[in-house]
Design a protein around this motif. Sequence first.
Motif, PDB file in Angstrom:
ATOM      1  N   LEU A  33       0.770  -0.666   0.288  1.00 55.82           N
ATOM      2  CA  LEU A  33       0.210  -0.351   0.229  1.00 55.82           C
ATOM      3  C   LEU A  33       0.664   1.425   0.255  1.00 55.82           C
ATOM      4  CD1 LEU A  33      -2.733  -0.869   2.659  1.00 55.82           C
ATOM      5  CD2 LEU A  33      -2.939  -1.138   0.075  1.00 55.82           C
ATOM      6  N   ALA A  34       2.431   0.851   0.203  1.00 51.44           N
ATOM      7  CA  ALA A  34       3.149   2.178   0.190  1.00 51.44           C
ATOM      8  C   ALA A  34       4.336   1.747  -0.259  1.00 51.44           C
ATOM      9  CB  ALA A  34       3.148   3.193   1.512  1.00 51.44           C
ATOM     10  N   ASP A  35       4.604   2.634  -0.842  1.00 52.93           N
ATOM     11  CA  ASP A  35       6.466   3.050  -1.476  1.00 52.93           C
ATOM     12  C   ASP A  35       7.323   3.458  -0.097  1.00 52.93           C
ATOM     13  OD1 ASP A  35       5.590   2.552  -4.219  1.00 52.93           O
ATOM     14  OD2 ASP A  35       5.661   4.728  -4.658  1.00 52.93           O
ATOM     15  N   SER A  36       8.708   2.865  -1.062  1.00 50.71           N
ATOM     16  CA  SER A  36       9.586   3.172   0.351  1.00 50.71           C
ATOM     17  C   SER A  36      10.347   4.091   0.025  1.00 50.71           C
ATOM     18  CB  SER A  36      10.432   1.831   0.781  1.00 50.71           C
ATOM     19  OG  SER A  36      11.919   1.890   0.907  1.00 50.71           O
ATOM     20  N   ALA A  37      11.192   4.629   1.003  1.00 56.02           N
ATOM     21  CA  ALA A  37      11.965   5.715   1.125  1.00 56.02           C
ATOM     22  C   ALA A  37      12.740   5.682   0.642  1.00 56.02           C
ATOM     23  CB  ALA A  37      11.579   7.198   2.701  1.00 56.02           C
ATOM     24  N   GLY A  91     -12.101  -5.257 -15.970  1.00 54.21           N
ATOM     25  CA  GLY A  91     -12.283  -5.810 -17.589  1.00 54.21           C
ATOM     26  C   GLY A  91     -11.195  -4.650 -18.124  1.00 54.21           C
ATOM     27  N   ARG A  92     -10.955  -3.927 -17.568  1.00 57.53           N
ATOM     28  CA  ARG A  92      -9.693  -2.574 -17.725  1.00 57.53           C
ATOM     29  C   ARG A  92      -8.760  -2.258 -17.054  1.00 57.53           C
ATOM     30  NH1 ARG A  92     -12.540   3.611 -16.014  1.00 57.53           N
ATOM     31  NH2 ARG A  92     -11.277   4.579 -17.651  1.00 57.53           N
ATOM     32  N   LEU A  93      -8.004  -2.282 -17.764  1.00 60.23           N
ATOM     33  CA  LEU A  93      -6.931  -2.067 -18.620  1.00 60.23           C
ATOM     34  C   LEU A  93      -6.271  -0.949 -17.552  1.00 60.23           C
ATOM     35  CD1 LEU A  93      -3.176  -3.116 -18.134  1.00 60.23           C
ATOM     36  CD2 LEU A  93      -3.302  -2.806 -19.832  1.00 60.23           C
ATOM     37  N   SER A  94      -5.254  -0.851 -16.991  1.00 57.29           N
ATOM     38  CA  SER A  94      -5.191   1.202 -16.116  1.00 57.29           C
ATOM     39  C   SER A  94      -3.431   0.614 -15.921  1.00 57.29           C
ATOM     40  CB  SER A  94      -5.985   1.563 -14.733  1.00 57.29           C
ATOM     41  OG  SER A  94      -7.226   1.265 -14.998  1.00 57.29           O
ATOM     42  N   PRO A  95      -2.891   1.498 -17.508  1.00 55.95           N
ATOM     43  CA  PRO A  95      -1.256   1.658 -16.673  1.00 55.95           C
ATOM     44  C   PRO A  95      -0.723   2.324 -16.129  1.00 55.95           C
ATOM     45  CG  PRO A  95      -1.911   1.980 -19.400  1.00 55.95           C
ATOM     46  CD  PRO A  95      -3.796   1.886 -18.756  1.00 55.95           C
ATOM     47  N   SER A  96       0.302   3.040 -15.614  1.00 55.00           N
ATOM     48  CA  SER A  96       0.947   4.259 -15.049  1.00 55.00           C
ATOM     49  C   SER A  96       2.554   3.635 -14.920  1.00 55.00           C
ATOM     50  CB  SER A  96       1.049   3.878 -13.494  1.00 55.00           C
ATOM     51  OG  SER A  96       0.788   2.667 -12.705  1.00 55.00           O
ATOM     52  N   ALA A  97       3.067   4.825 -14.497  1.00 56.29           N
ATOM     53  CA  ALA A  97       4.270   5.450 -15.239  1.00 56.29           C
ATOM     54  C   ALA A  97       4.946   6.098 -13.787  1.00 56.29           C
ATOM     55  CB  ALA A  97       5.152   5.709 -16.119  1.00 56.29           C
ATOM     56  N   SER A  98       6.263   5.115 -13.086  1.00 52.15           N
ATOM     57  CA  SER A  98       6.713   6.882 -11.919  1.00 52.15           C
ATOM     58  C   SER A  98       7.841   6.957 -12.250  1.00 52.15           C
ATOM     59  CB  SER A  98       5.934   5.820 -10.434  1.00 52.15           C
ATOM     60  OG  SER A  98       6.520   4.951 -10.473  1.00 52.15           O
ATOM     61  N   LEU A  99       8.376   7.689 -11.383  1.00 52.50           N
ATOM     62  CA  LEU A  99      10.107   7.932 -11.622  1.00 52.50           C
ATOM     63  C   LEU A  99      10.120   8.678 -10.579  1.00 52.50           C
ATOM     64  CD1 LEU A  99      12.501   7.871 -13.070  1.00 52.50           C
ATOM     65  CD2 LEU A  99      11.757  10.497 -13.687  1.00 52.50           C
ATOM     66  N   ARG A 100      10.935   8.092  -9.579  1.00 55.18           N
ATOM     67  CA  ARG A 100      11.844   8.938  -8.376  1.00 55.18           C
ATOM     68  C   ARG A 100      13.569   8.567  -8.157  1.00 55.18           C
ATOM     69  NH1 ARG A 100       9.397   4.355  -4.485  1.00 55.18           N
ATOM     70  NH2 ARG A 100       9.620   2.860  -5.362  1.00 55.18           N
ATOM     71  N   TYR A 101      13.101   9.543  -6.635  1.00 55.47           N
ATOM     72  CA  TYR A 101      14.725  10.070  -6.312  1.00 55.47           C
ATOM     73  C   TYR A 101      14.755  10.455  -5.286  1.00 55.47           C
ATOM     74  CZ  TYR A 101      18.945  12.356  -6.116  1.00 55.47           C
ATOM     75  OH  TYR A 101      20.354  12.493  -6.501  1.00 55.47           O
ATOM     76  N   GLN A 102      15.997   9.063  -4.601  1.00 52.71           N
ATOM     77  CA  GLN A 102      15.969   9.938  -3.507  1.00 52.71           C
ATOM     78  C   GLN A 102      17.011  10.599  -2.700  1.00 52.71           C
ATOM     79  OE1 GLN A 102      17.143   6.030  -1.231  1.00 52.71           O
ATOM     80  NE2 GLN A 102      17.738   6.995   0.570  1.00 52.71           N
ATOM     81  N   LEU A 103      16.187  12.075  -2.365  1.00 55.76           N
ATOM     82  CA  LEU A 103      16.802  13.142  -1.631  1.00 55.76           C
ATOM     83  C   LEU A 103      17.767  12.650  -0.092  1.00 55.76           C
ATOM     84  CD1 LEU A 103      14.322  15.846  -2.485  1.00 55.76           C
ATOM     85  CD2 LEU A 103      15.420  15.089  -4.017  1.00 55.76           C
ATOM     86  N   LEU A 104      17.903  12.241  -0.072  1.00 50.72           N
ATOM     87  CA  LEU A 104      18.216  12.069   1.693  1.00 50.72           C
ATOM     88  C   LEU A 104      18.769  10.856   2.142  1.00 50.72           C
ATOM     89  CD1 LEU A 104      16.811  14.601   4.076  1.00 50.72           C
ATOM     90  CD2 LEU A 104      18.503  15.255   2.285  1.00 50.72           C
ATOM     91  N   SER A 105      19.479  10.051   2.364  1.00 54.03           N
ATOM     92  CA  SER A 105      19.796   8.464   2.778  1.00 54.03           C
ATOM     93  C   SER A 105      20.624   8.512   4.403  1.00 54.03           C
ATOM     94  CB  SER A 105      20.811   8.533   1.723  1.00 54.03           C
ATOM     95  OG  SER A 105      21.059   6.830   2.562  1.00 54.03           O
ATOM     96  N   GLU A 106      19.500   7.238   5.150  1.00 56.02           N
ATOM     97  CA  GLU A 106      20.517   7.286   6.349  1.00 56.02           C
ATOM     98  C   GLU A 106      21.442   6.627   7.148  1.00 56.02           C
ATOM     99  OE1 GLU A 106      17.484   5.847   9.274  1.00 56.02           O
ATOM    100  OE2 GLU A 106      17.360   4.360   7.986  1.00 56.02           O
ATOM    101  N   THR A 108      24.109   8.799   5.511  1.00 60.99           N
ATOM    102  CA  THR A 108      24.870  10.313   5.828  1.00 60.99           C
ATOM    103  C   THR A 108      23.541  11.129   6.926  1.00 60.99           C
ATOM    104  OG1 THR A 108      23.913  11.630   3.704  1.00 60.99           O
ATOM    105  CG2 THR A 108      26.464  10.448   4.040  1.00 60.99           C
ATOM    106  N   LEU A 109      22.508  11.199   7.074  1.00 58.16           N
ATOM    107  CA  LEU A 109      21.642  12.160   7.262  1.00 58.16           C
ATOM    108  C   LEU A 109      20.832  10.877   8.113  1.00 58.16           C
ATOM    109  CD1 LEU A 109      20.967  14.425   5.085  1.00 58.16           C
ATOM    110  CD2 LEU A 109      22.168  14.791   6.507  1.00 58.16           C
ATOM    111  N   PRO A 110      19.564  11.275   9.326  1.00 50.99           N
ATOM    112  CA  PRO A 110      18.331  11.071  10.113  1.00 50.99           C
ATOM    113  C   PRO A 110      17.171  10.469   9.333  1.00 50.99           C
ATOM    114  CG  PRO A 110      19.050  12.946  10.325  1.00 50.99           C
ATOM    115  CD  PRO A 110      19.716  13.011   9.916  1.00 50.99           C
ATOM    116  N   LEU A 111      17.664  10.575   8.083  1.00 50.65           N
ATOM    117  CA  LEU A 111      16.051  10.500   7.789  1.00 50.65           C
ATOM    118  C   LEU A 111      16.579   9.972   6.380  1.00 50.65           C
ATOM    119  CD1 LEU A 111      12.699  11.170   7.928  1.00 50.65           C
ATOM    120  CD2 LEU A 111      13.793  13.180   6.812  1.00 50.65           C
ATOM    121  N   ASN A 112      15.151   9.051   5.195  1.00 53.75           N
ATOM    122  CA  ASN A 112      15.436   8.664   4.093  1.00 53.75           C
ATOM    123  C   ASN A 112      14.365   9.513   3.594  1.00 53.75           C
ATOM    124  OD1 ASN A 112      17.168   6.712   4.237  1.00 53.75           O
ATOM    125  ND2 ASN A 112      15.975   5.512   5.692  1.00 53.75           N
ATOM    126  N   LEU A 113      14.327  10.331   2.332  1.00 53.07           N
ATOM    127  CA  LEU A 113      13.352  10.874   1.741  1.00 53.07           C
ATOM    128  C   LEU A 113      13.420  11.187   0.351  1.00 53.07           C
ATOM    129  CD1 LEU A 113      10.986  13.315   2.424  1.00 53.07           C
ATOM    130  CD2 LEU A 113      13.144  14.169   1.989  1.00 53.07           C
TER     131      LEU A 113
END
Length: 247
Positions: A33-37, A91-106, A108-113
């Motif tokens: 239900l949710a994407d990882s950071a 009976g209906r096909l729903s395509p999608s596309a996404s692009l993600r970029y990780q700005l912050l990482s644990e 080096t910093l205390p948070l993944n964003l």
Amino acid sequence: MSLRSVLLTLVLTAVPPAFASDRSVIRPTDGLLADSAILPSGGSLRASAGGGAMTQPDTTDADSLASVSASLLWAPLPRLAAKVSGTLEGGRLSPSASLRYQLLSEDTLPLNLTLGARLMAVGMEGRGSEVMLTLAAGRTWGRLSATGQLALGQGFNGRYENDVEASSLLLVHLSDSFRVGAEARLRFEVEDEDTPGDVGRLYELMAGPSAALRLEPFELQALIGWSAPRALLPAGVAGMALLSLDL
């Protein structure tokens, strides 16, 4: 040995092994239900297929209560991931596309964003198309990880309303191959044109416990929870499952 050192030793030895600090067992895997950071490492390629269903004793329209989906996730570079997917429902096909970029990482910093954009050929209400901006934030504490995601959507191509999607993911990584947790997702409109199809429940909610088993190179995720779909369909028990393969 000082009293402070004795107390610190007692606290550290009392921590259960499942919650001891070991971030090596936490893998960058999206939930149901949710994407990882946390995005996978550069060069990663993952294919997934799954489906979901909801119990509806008061209706015979089974096609509208079950769905199947498939997706392909590719991380060409570190901190960058692209995903294409398709869902077949009613009976209906729903395509999608996404692009993600990780700005912050644990690292080096205390948070993944992670910031992302998602294009859906079919919007949340099942009509028109939609583009969404997503922001996911997460943090780990030993073998416990938590992620919250917010998505803002703008409809187009026949539907011009604004939507919000909020989701969360809480996981306990019991080992490098098994984890349990809970997931939730809420969808609703912030700007409604009051179209004829807007009847009944004006939001969509799903939540429940989840589990995942990883046997290289496969991973199986499953969730059984409670779903309150949009419109007039009654709430009920729902389940989802997803099988992934790292290529």
